[in-house]
Motif scaffolding. Structure first.
Motif, mmCIF file in Angstrom:
data_model
loop_
_atom_site.group_PDB
_atom_site.id
_atom_site.type_symbol
_atom_site.label_atom_id
_atom_site.label_comp_id
_atom_site.label_asym_id
_atom_site.label_seq_id
_atom_site.Cartn_x
_atom_site.Cartn_y
_atom_site.Cartn_z
ATOM 1 N N LEU A 86 43.427 44.936 34.993
ATOM 2 C CA LEU A 86 42.090 45.527 34.997
ATOM 3 C C LEU A 86 41.980 46.526 36.158
ATOM 4 C CD1 LEU A 86 39.309 45.433 33.611
ATOM 5 C CD2 LEU A 86 38.623 43.720 35.289
ATOM 6 N N ASP A 87 41.832 47.789 35.791
ATOM 7 C CA ASP A 87 41.740 48.829 36.828
ATOM 8 C C ASP A 87 40.293 49.152 37.139
ATOM 9 O OD1 ASP A 87 44.509 49.240 37.272
ATOM 10 O OD2 ASP A 87 44.620 50.221 35.301
ATOM 11 N N ILE A 88 39.859 48.772 38.312
ATOM 12 C CA ILE A 88 38.501 49.053 38.773
ATOM 13 C C ILE A 88 38.647 49.750 40.124
ATOM 14 C CG2 ILE A 88 36.263 48.049 39.455
ATOM 15 C CD1 ILE A 88 36.756 47.309 36.601
ATOM 16 N N ALA A 89 38.128 50.965 40.229
ATOM 17 C CA ALA A 89 38.330 51.753 41.449
ATOM 18 C C ALA A 89 37.730 51.062 42.674
ATOM 19 C CB ALA A 89 37.727 53.145 41.273
ATOM 20 N N ALA A 90 36.489 50.598 42.542
ATOM 21 C CA ALA A 90 35.831 49.951 43.681
ATOM 22 C C ALA A 90 35.137 48.670 43.234
ATOM 23 C CB ALA A 90 34.835 50.899 44.324
ATOM 24 N N PRO A 91 35.891 47.583 43.152
ATOM 25 C CA PRO A 91 35.286 46.311 42.719
ATOM 26 C C PRO A 91 34.148 45.881 43.664
ATOM 27 C CG PRO A 91 37.679 46.149 42.835
ATOM 28 C CD PRO A 91 37.311 47.447 43.466
ATOM 29 N N ILE A 92 33.196 45.164 43.086
ATOM 30 C CA ILE A 92 32.061 44.680 43.876
ATOM 31 C C ILE A 92 32.480 43.401 44.601
ATOM 32 C CG2 ILE A 92 29.676 43.845 43.768
ATOM 33 C CD1 ILE A 92 29.544 45.438 41.020
ATOM 34 N N VAL A 93 32.486 43.457 45.907
ATOM 35 C CA VAL A 93 32.873 42.284 46.694
ATOM 36 C C VAL A 93 31.606 41.561 47.141
ATOM 37 C CG1 VAL A 93 33.986 41.486 48.808
ATOM 38 C CG2 VAL A 93 35.060 43.266 47.428
ATOM 39 N N LYS A 94 31.522 40.286 46.779
ATOM 40 C CA LYS A 94 30.303 39.497 47.032
ATOM 41 C C LYS A 94 30.387 38.687 48.313
ATOM 42 C CE LYS A 94 28.248 39.901 42.857
ATOM 43 N NZ LYS A 94 26.869 40.334 42.666
ATOM 44 N N GLN A 95 31.568 38.161 48.601
ATOM 45 C CA GLN A 95 31.723 37.305 49.783
ATOM 46 C C GLN A 95 33.039 37.620 50.475
ATOM 47 O OE1 GLN A 95 31.244 33.470 47.545
ATOM 48 N NE2 GLN A 95 30.202 32.780 49.399
ATOM 49 N N VAL A 96 32.995 37.650 51.786
ATOM 50 C CA VAL A 96 34.225 37.737 52.580
ATOM 51 C C VAL A 96 34.116 36.709 53.696
ATOM 52 C CG1 VAL A 96 35.686 39.156 54.050
ATOM 53 C CG2 VAL A 96 34.509 40.212 52.114
ATOM 54 N N LEU A 97 35.083 35.815 53.752
ATOM 55 C CA LEU A 97 35.043 34.758 54.750
ATOM 56 C C LEU A 97 36.335 34.793 55.541
ATOM 57 C CD1 LEU A 97 33.865 32.323 52.034
ATOM 58 C CD2 LEU A 97 32.402 33.288 53.809
ATOM 59 N N ARG A 98 36.198 34.892 56.848
ATOM 60 C CA ARG A 98 37.374 34.821 57.700
ATOM 61 C C ARG A 98 37.423 33.396 58.232
ATOM 62 N NH1 ARG A 98 36.785 38.409 62.522
ATOM 63 N NH2 ARG A 98 37.712 40.148 61.389
ATOM 64 N N VAL A 99 38.549 32.759 58.008
ATOM 65 C CA VAL A 99 38.628 31.332 58.339
ATOM 66 C C VAL A 99 40.031 30.979 58.808
ATOM 67 C CG1 VAL A 99 39.147 30.777 55.911
ATOM 68 C CG2 VAL A 99 38.199 29.006 57.388
ATOM 69 N N ASP A 100 40.098 30.029 59.706
ATOM 70 C CA ASP A 100 41.395 29.460 60.059
ATOM 71 C C ASP A 100 41.367 28.019 59.569
ATOM 72 O OD1 ASP A 100 43.796 28.703 61.048
ATOM 73 O OD2 ASP A 100 43.332 29.078 63.160
ATOM 74 N N LEU A 101 41.805 27.823 58.342
ATOM 75 C CA LEU A 101 41.669 26.516 57.684
ATOM 76 C C LEU A 101 42.228 25.370 58.509
ATOM 77 C CD1 LEU A 101 42.599 27.152 53.927
ATOM 78 C CD2 LEU A 101 40.321 26.845 54.914
ATOM 79 N N GLU A 102 43.441 25.540 59.002
ATOM 80 C CA GLU A 102 44.097 24.421 59.688
ATOM 81 C C GLU A 102 44.096 24.551 61.198
ATOM 82 O OE1 GLU A 102 45.398 27.445 58.684
ATOM 83 O OE2 GLU A 102 46.701 26.481 57.219
ATOM 84 N N GLY A 103 43.527 25.672 61.697
ATOM 85 C CA GLY A 103 43.459 25.826 63.141
ATOM 86 C C GLY A 103 44.796 26.144 63.776
ATOM 87 N N ASP A 104 45.659 26.864 63.038
ATOM 88 C CA ASP A 104 46.970 27.229 63.600
ATOM 89 C C ASP A 104 46.938 28.580 64.306
ATOM 90 O OD1 ASP A 104 46.692 28.921 61.449
ATOM 91 O OD2 ASP A 104 48.617 28.421 60.513
ATOM 92 N N GLY A 105 45.748 29.171 64.420
ATOM 93 C CA GLY A 105 45.623 30.445 65.115
ATOM 94 C C GLY A 105 45.859 31.651 64.224
ATOM 95 N N VAL A 106 46.275 31.428 62.984
ATOM 96 C CA VAL A 106 46.456 32.533 62.039
ATOM 97 C C VAL A 106 45.314 32.472 61.033
ATOM 98 C CG1 VAL A 106 47.996 33.612 60.364
ATOM 99 C CG2 VAL A 106 48.955 32.352 62.309
#
Ligand SMILES: [Ca+2]
Ligand SMILES: [Ca+2]
Length: 322
Positions: A194-214
């Protein structure tokens, strides 16, 4: 039925995403490390303080030891088992060694506290005695004092857990979408035709799930506001995580509807979102709550990132709808 199908597709995508054979055993290293380091620490302690003569302390089961870094707890009246609930029913709990899906008898008597794990709200809500919710499905569950804090259809909707530990022990940030995230979504959709030039982004979450610093990034992109019956070509609703594995970024799909052709008989729209992110079994690593909604219902799923070989695994779920 529909949902099972969607699940199959998702799993297939996941397998494809995680299937890369990697000889590197980063997984084993990372899972073994905490135990080893903890053991080392406690051994050193007993050597220093002569009073603690018993070496028995060192034999504390790994599970308990892993929880130790999250030392502080939240005051409240907690269930005898860390029951996880959605507004329409219970999902289950972690019994100390495995996930337990909801059984008929819930480990609560009423009046327990529940920590909200949701992007729709926060804090603590009170739960009632075991009852049946979501007529006519009659899910076992508890009435919550403020269910709206978990969210409402079409989402996102999270969960609440009757457990004393800190549910977000590591970095978790809600970000505004940038061209980078839009690019990630474009790439993912294109890889599924599916080619969509600019998809609609609803949520962006930055997370360190396990706490490994990455840090990991979880993105939701969708062009469906409220799900309806008909699936149209170009419809998309995807929730995915980008995670560094062995020095490479991998894309893991939690839930997805990507339509390149008109939907067939019986196909309906699904809208996915990330309901919440939090540690739902007390091991210090955070799980992801996926919310899905459709015209006549909704559900939540708990996904655990097990390790770099197994990737994300769906652990518990509960839904309400036709
Ligand atoms: Ca991480
Ligand atoms: Ca966890």
């Amino acid at each position: 039925m529909r949902r099972a199908l969607a699940g199959a597709v998702v799993l297939a995508l996941l397998v494809a995403a995680c299937g890369r054979p990697s000889a590197e055993d980063t997984t084993t290293t990372s899972s073994t490390l905490p135990e080893e380091s903890t053991t080392t620490t406690s051994t050193t302690t007993s050597t220093t303080s002569t009073t603690t003569s018993t070496t028995t302390t060192t034999t504390i089961p790994p599970t308990t030891t892993t929880t130790a870094p999250t030392a502080s707890t939240v005051p409240g009246r907690w269930a005898s088992r860390p029951l996880i609930v959605a507004p329409w029913g219970a999902l289950g709990w972690w019994d100390g060694s495995k996930w337990v899906g909801t059984v008929a008898s819930l480990p609560v008597s009423g009046g327990e506290d529940y920590q909200v794990v949701s992007f729709a709200g926060s804090g603590i809500v009170r739960g009632g005695a075991p009852t049946e919710l979501c007529e006519p499905v009659f899910n076992p569950g508890v009435e919550l004092s403020d269910p709206a804090r978990l969210g409402e259809w079409p989402g996102p909707v999270g969960v609440a857990i009757s457990a004393p530990w800190i549910v977000q022990p590591h970095l978790l940030e809600v970000l505004a979408p940038t061209s980078t995230h839009i690019g990630h979504a474009r790439e993912l959709l294109a890889s599924h035709g599916l080619d969509i030039a600019a998809p609609i982004v609803k949520q962006v979450l930055r997370v360190d799930l396990e706490g490994d610093g990455v840090n990991e990034v979880v993105v939701v992109a969708a062009n469906i506001e409220q799900p309806f019956w008909t699936v149209n070509p170009g419809d998309y609703s995807v929730a995915f995580m980008r995670k560094v594995v062995d020095g490479e970024v991998q894309t893991l799909i939690l839930g997805g509807l990507i339509a390149t052709a008109p939907g067939g008989e019986g196909d309906i729209q699904y809208v996915y979102s990330i309901g919440g992110i939090g540690d739902l079994n007390g091991d210090g690593k955070m799980e992801i709550v996926l919310h899905g909604s459709y015209y006549e219902g909704e559900w939540v799923e708990i996904w655990e990132y097990v390790n770099d070989d197994l990737g994300l695994m769906r652990r518990l779920s509960a839904g309400c709808g036709a």
